[in-house]
Write an enzyme that holds these catalytic residues in place. Structure first.
Site, PDB file in Angstrom:
ATOM      1  N   LYS A 120      76.268 -78.452   6.388  1.00 57.42           N
ATOM      2  CA  LYS A 120      77.365 -79.221   6.949  1.00 57.42           C
ATOM      3  C   LYS A 120      77.247 -79.272   8.467  1.00 57.42           C
ATOM      4  CE  LYS A 120      82.458 -79.388   6.461  1.00 57.42           C
ATOM      5  NZ  LYS A 120      83.581 -78.740   5.731  1.00 57.42           N
ATOM      6  N   SER A 169      86.385 -81.922   3.175  1.00 52.10           N
ATOM      7  CA  SER A 169      85.645 -82.475   4.287  1.00 52.10           C
ATOM      8  C   SER A 169      84.135 -82.369   4.104  1.00 52.10           C
ATOM      9  CB  SER A 169      86.060 -81.739   5.578  1.00 52.10           C
ATOM     10  OG  SER A 169      85.716 -80.358   5.526  1.00 52.10           O
ATOM     11  N   SER A 184      87.955 -77.806   1.033  1.00 55.60           N
ATOM     12  CA  SER A 184      86.805 -78.623   1.417  1.00 55.60           C
ATOM     13  C   SER A 184      85.527 -78.260   0.678  1.00 55.60           C
ATOM     14  CB  SER A 184      86.552 -78.495   2.923  1.00 55.60           C
ATOM     15  OG  SER A 184      87.679 -78.891   3.662  1.00 55.60           O
TER      16      SER A 184
END
Length: 729
Positions: free
Chosen positions: A334, A408, A432
C-alpha cells in the site's frame, strides 16, 4: 514447509502405551537443545560430569528423524538453552546450586563463565549454537529458552498455536532433563507428544533413560507416548517431497503453472522453477490487466528491476533445500508504507515524501526473499472504505467493472484478487484491510494491533492503525503473520512478545468443536438480500463444521463502532496531519476528503468529550472481553458479514459519505476494541440478485469476517481456515 495434497491426513505408528495417531498438518518435530555446549567435548555438559558418548550417538538418529520430517513437510522447531549475556534471566539457584555443593570439585565453571567453547550457556557464543549436522534451515523455528523446559518464558506455545500444531514428535537432549520436562510442559498445555527413543539420550543413560521414558507413557499415557525411530521413518518415507529435481535440476526448468499461493510457489521453486520465469509470466499479466483496470498501481517497479532482483535471489540461494520462506514470492504494498528511495504518497500528492528508510514490514519480507512488484492505489489519506477517493483513479472489483473495489486498501486487494501478486501489505483502521478483500474474493487479515510493527507507515489514526495482510488463503495469511509479528521497541504501540496463551484441544470431541456468535437480527437487517441469504448459509456451514451458536451481547460491538466516527476519535485523523495542512492544501485534496475533514473541524470537540470517549472505549473493550471469555459462556469467534452490501461505483459517487459509512457497520469496532479479524471468501451470488435486474450478468463475491479477542489470533485463524477449506471439501 507444506504437506502434499495427496498425502494421507493422519498417520499412526506403533508406540507405548498404544498406537500414536497424529494429523500431519497439525504435527511438529521438536528438536531439543542439540547444542555444542551439550554435545561437544569441553562444553557445559562435559563440565557437568556428563558422559558424552550417548548424547553424541544420538546425533545420527536425530538427523534421520529431522530429514524425514522435513521431507514430509512437517513444522520443525529447535530449542537452545541459554541466557542473555548479562545473565539477568538466570535464577540464582540455577547459577550457584551445584557449585555450592559441599566438597564440590567438579563445577569449577558455572553458567556465564568462559569455557573452551565460549561463555557457558550464553546466547551468541559458539557453544550455545546447534551442532552443524542438525543446523536449522530458513523458515524453521528456533526458540531460545532460559530454562530446562521449552515453555517457560518463551514464545514456543504461541509459535505452535500460530501454526495450528496440536501434536509433537519430540527428540533431543537430555532425556532425564530438558526432554522429559518439555514433554510434561506440553502435556499441561494440551499437546499430544510422542518421544522418539533413539533420538534422545542423556549423560547417565544406564540409570535414567529408560525410567524417564517409562514415566512418560506410564498409566496408559499419563504424559504422552514413546515410539522407536524406525516406525516413524517408515510412516514418513512415502510422503517425502524430496525428489531428483531437488538435487539435480531438470534439463528444462518447469514452466510457471499460474498458482501464486505460497506453498505452491515454494514447491515449484524446490522442483526447479526459476523466479525469472515467474517474473516474465507475471509482467505479461500485469500489462494485460492495465487494460482491464488502469487504477491498481500508483508505482509499478520496472520489469528489468524485478528481473535483476530475481537473478540476485538465484545467485544468493543456490541450495534448493535451504530457501528462505518467501523466496521469489511476489508482493505489492500500500502506498502509505515506506520504501527507501521511493515516494510515499498516501494518494495525496501534497503529503508525498521520499523516505530514507523502509518500513519494518517491507524490510522483513525482503529479507525473507520476497519480490517487490509495486505500490498500490488507496483512498486518499487512507480514509474511506470504497476505493473511490483517489486522484490516481478508481479501481473496481475484479469480479465486475461497475462495482467498487472497497477501500482504503483498494489496490492491495485488486492486485491479489487479479492474480498479479501473491500477497499485499496493507493497513487497517476502520476496516480498510477487510472490506477490499471481501469485495475481491480474497482474504484480509487484521492481526491484534501492535503485534506486527507499524513503524514506517503514514498514520491515519495512529492509536487504532495496524498492518493488515491481503492474501489468497488463510494459510498464506497465517504464514506471513508468523514471519512479520514481533515486538518493536521503537514502535510506541508495539505489544510485548509474550502473552497468556489458552490451552490446545488436540484430541476428542473438543478438537473439532468451537463456539461462535453472530449479530442480532436487527443488525443483520441492514444487509442486502443476497448478503442475508449467504450469511444464513454461512451459519449453517459453521454448525456443520462443529460450531455451536451461542447468544452474545452485541451492544459493545455496536457502541464501539459508533464511537469511531460519531465520537471524538475521528479527530485523530486531523492530529496525524500538520497543523496548517488543510488550509494550505485544500485545493489539492479530494473533495470528499475536504468535506470529511471540515466536518471534523466544525464539531469543535472538547477535551472533556475526548476523555469521555476514551472511558467509553475502555468500558466497551472490557464488555467485549467477556464475550470472548475463557469460560463455558465465552465464544471463540464472532462471525459477521464483512460488509452489508456491495455498492456500484456510480452509487458511491452519487452519495459518497453515507454509502461509505454504511459499509463499516461490521468493521468499525475491530480496532476500537483491539480485536483480531480475518475476512474470508464465503461464495458468490448473481449480480441480478443484488440489483434486482434479471438482465444483469456476472457474479459478486460474498465475504464473512471472523473476529476474536486481543491476541486470540491463532484460535481465530484456525477456525477461519477450517471454514475456508470446507469450500474445497
Amino acid at each position: 514447509m507444506s504437506i502434499s495434497k495427496d498425502a494421507p491426513s493422519t498417520l499412526s505408528i506403533d508406540a507405548k502405551p498404544y498406537a500414536f495417531t497424529f494429523p500431519l498438518e497439525k504435527t511438529a518435530l521438536l528438536v531439543i537443545d542439540m547444542q555444542r555446549d551439550f554435545l561437544l567435548d569441553k562444553g557445559f555438559g562435559y563440565i557437568q560430569g556428563g558422559n558424552l558418548e550417548a548424547v553424541q550417538a544420538s546425533v545420527a538418529p536425530t538427523k534421520k528423524l529431522l530429514e524425514a520430517c522435513r521431507g514430509a513437510g512437517l513444522t520443525i522447531v529447535h530449542t537452545r538453552e541459554g541466557h542473555v549475556p548479562d545473565l539477568s534471566d538466570c535464577p540464582s539457584s540455577k547459577l550457584a546450586r551445584q557449585a555450592a555443593a559441599p566438597g564440590n570439585t567438579q563445577h569449577n565453571l558455572i553458567i556465564g563463565d568462559k569455557g573452551e567453547l565460549g561463555r557457558l550457556l550464553t546466547r551468541g557464543e559458539y557453544g550455545h549454537d546447534i551442532v552443524d549436522e542438525l543446523a536449522p534451515l530458513p523458515g524453521e523455528v528456533v526458540i531460545d529458552k532460559p530454562g530446562k523446559g521449552s515453555f517457560w518464558n518463551t514464545a514456543i506455545m504461541h509459535k505452535l498455536k500460530a501454526r495450528g500444531i496440536t501434536h509433537i514428535l519430540v527428540s533431543g537432549v537430555t532425556t532425564e532433563c530438558c526432554f522429559a520436562t518439555s514433554i510434561r510442559e506440553a502435556n499441561d498445555r494440551g499437546f499430544e507428544c510422542c518421544g522418539i527413543e533413539e533420538a534422545t539420550s542423556g549423560y547417565n543413560d544406564a540409570n535414567f533413560k529408560q525410567c524417564s521414558l517409562d514415566m512418560i507413557h506410564w498409566s496408559q499415557g499419563l504424559f504422552g507416548f514413546v515410539a522407536g525411530l524406525q516406525p516413524i521413518l517408515e510412516a514418513l518415507a512415502p510422503l517425502s517431497t524430496v525428489n531428483s529435481a531437488t538435487d539435480t535440476p531438470p534439463q528444462t526448468p518447469p514452466a510457471f503453472d499460474g498458482d501464486l499461493t505460497i506453498p505452491a510457489l515454494q514447491k515449484a521453486y524446490k522442483n526447479g522453477l526459476s523466479p525469472i520465469t515467474l517474473v516474465e509470466a507475471l509482467y505479461s499479466k500485469i500489462e494485460a490487466y492495465k487494460k482491464v483496470d488502469p487504477a491498481v498501481w500508483i508505482y509499478l517497479e520496472s520489469k528489468d528491476n524485478v528481473l535483476a532482483a530475481a537473478k540476485s535471489l538465484t545467485v544468493k540461494y543456490q541450495d534448493k533445500k535451504a530457501l528462505p520462506p518467501l523466496f521469489g514470492i511476489p508482493f505489492s504494498i500500500k502506498d502509505s508504507i515506506d520504501i527507501a528511495g521511493l515516494p510515499t504518497t498516501t494518494a495525496c500528492p501534497p503529503l508525498a515524501h521520499i523516505p530514507s528508510t523502509s518500513a519494518v514490514v517491507y524490510d522483513k519480507v525482503i529479507s525473507e526473499g520476497a519480490l517487490f512488484i509495486g505500490k498500490t492505489n488507496l483512498d486518499q489519506l487512507a480514509t474511506g472504505l470504497t476505493g473511490c477517493r483517489s486522484p490516481y483513479g478508481i479501481p473496481h472489483s475484479v469480479y465486475h467493472k461497475d462495482y467498487i473495489s472497497g477501500g482504503s486498501s483498494s489496490g492491495n486487494a485488486v492486485s491479489v484478487g487479479a492474480n498479479l501478486v501473491t500477497f499485499s501489505l496493507a493497513t487497517d483502521t476502520a476496516g480498510s484491510g477487510r472490506v477490499p478483500p471481501g469485495f475481491n474474493g480474497v482474504v484480509g487479515y487484521k492481526p491484534t494491533r501492535g503485534t506486527i510493527p507499524f513503524r514506517g507507515v503514514t498514520p491515519a489514526c495512529l492509536s487504532l492503525d495496524c498492518i493488515a495482510l491481503t492474501t489468497k488463503t488463510v494459510s498464506d495469511a497465517r504464514s506471513l503473520w508468523q514471519l512479520l509479528e514481533g515486538y518493536d521497541p521503537l514502535d510506541e504501540y508495539s505489544k510485548p512478545a509474550l502473552g497468556f496463551e489458552r490451552h490446545v484441544n488436540s484430541i476428542g470431541p473438543q478438537a473439532g468443536s468451537f463456539k461462535f456468535g453472530i449479530p442480532p437480527a436487527e443488525a443483520l437487517s441492514l444487509c442486502s438480500f443476497p448478503a442475508r441469504r449467504m450469511f444464513n448459509e454461512t451459519v449453517a456451514r459453521l454448525q456443520k463444521l462443529g460450531g455451536v451458536l451461542m447468544p452474545i451481547d452485541w451492544s459493545p460491538f455496536k457502541k464501539a463502532g459508533e464511537l469511531l466516527y460519531d465520537g471524538t476519535f475521528v479527530s485523530e485523523r486531523l492530529a496525524s496531519l500538520p497543523d496548517d495542512f488543510m488550509d494550505k492544501n485544500r485545493s489539492a485534496l479530494h473533495p470528499v476528503i475536504v468535506e470529511l475533514m471540515d466536518a471534523v473541524v466544525a464539531r469543535q470537540s472538547t477535551a472533556v468529550q475526548a476523555y469521555r470517549d476514551l472511558q467509553a472505549k475502555v468500558l466497551y473493550t472490557r464488555q467485549a472481553e467477556q464475550v470472548f471469555a475463557y469460560s463455558a459462556k465465552g465464544i471463540d469467534v464472532l462471525i459477521v458479514p464483512t460488509a452489508p452490501t456491495h455498492w456500484k461505483i456510480e452509487e458511491v459517487l452519487a452519495d459518497p459519505i453515507k454509502k461509505n459509512s454504511y459499509l463499516g457497520e461490521f468493521t468499525h469496532c475491530g480496532n476500537v476494541l483491539d480485536l483480531c479479524a480475518a475476512a474470508v471468501p464465503a461464495g458468490t451470488y448473481p449480480v441480478s440478485e443484488l440489483s434486482e435486474n434479471k438482465d444483469d450478468a456476472g457474479e459478486l463475491p460474498f465475504s464473512v469476517t471472523f473476529l476474536s479477542g486481543s491476541r486470540l489470533d491463532a484460535e481465530m485463524l484456525e477456525i477461519a481456515k477450517r471454514f475456508e477449506e470446507s469450500f474445497r471439501a
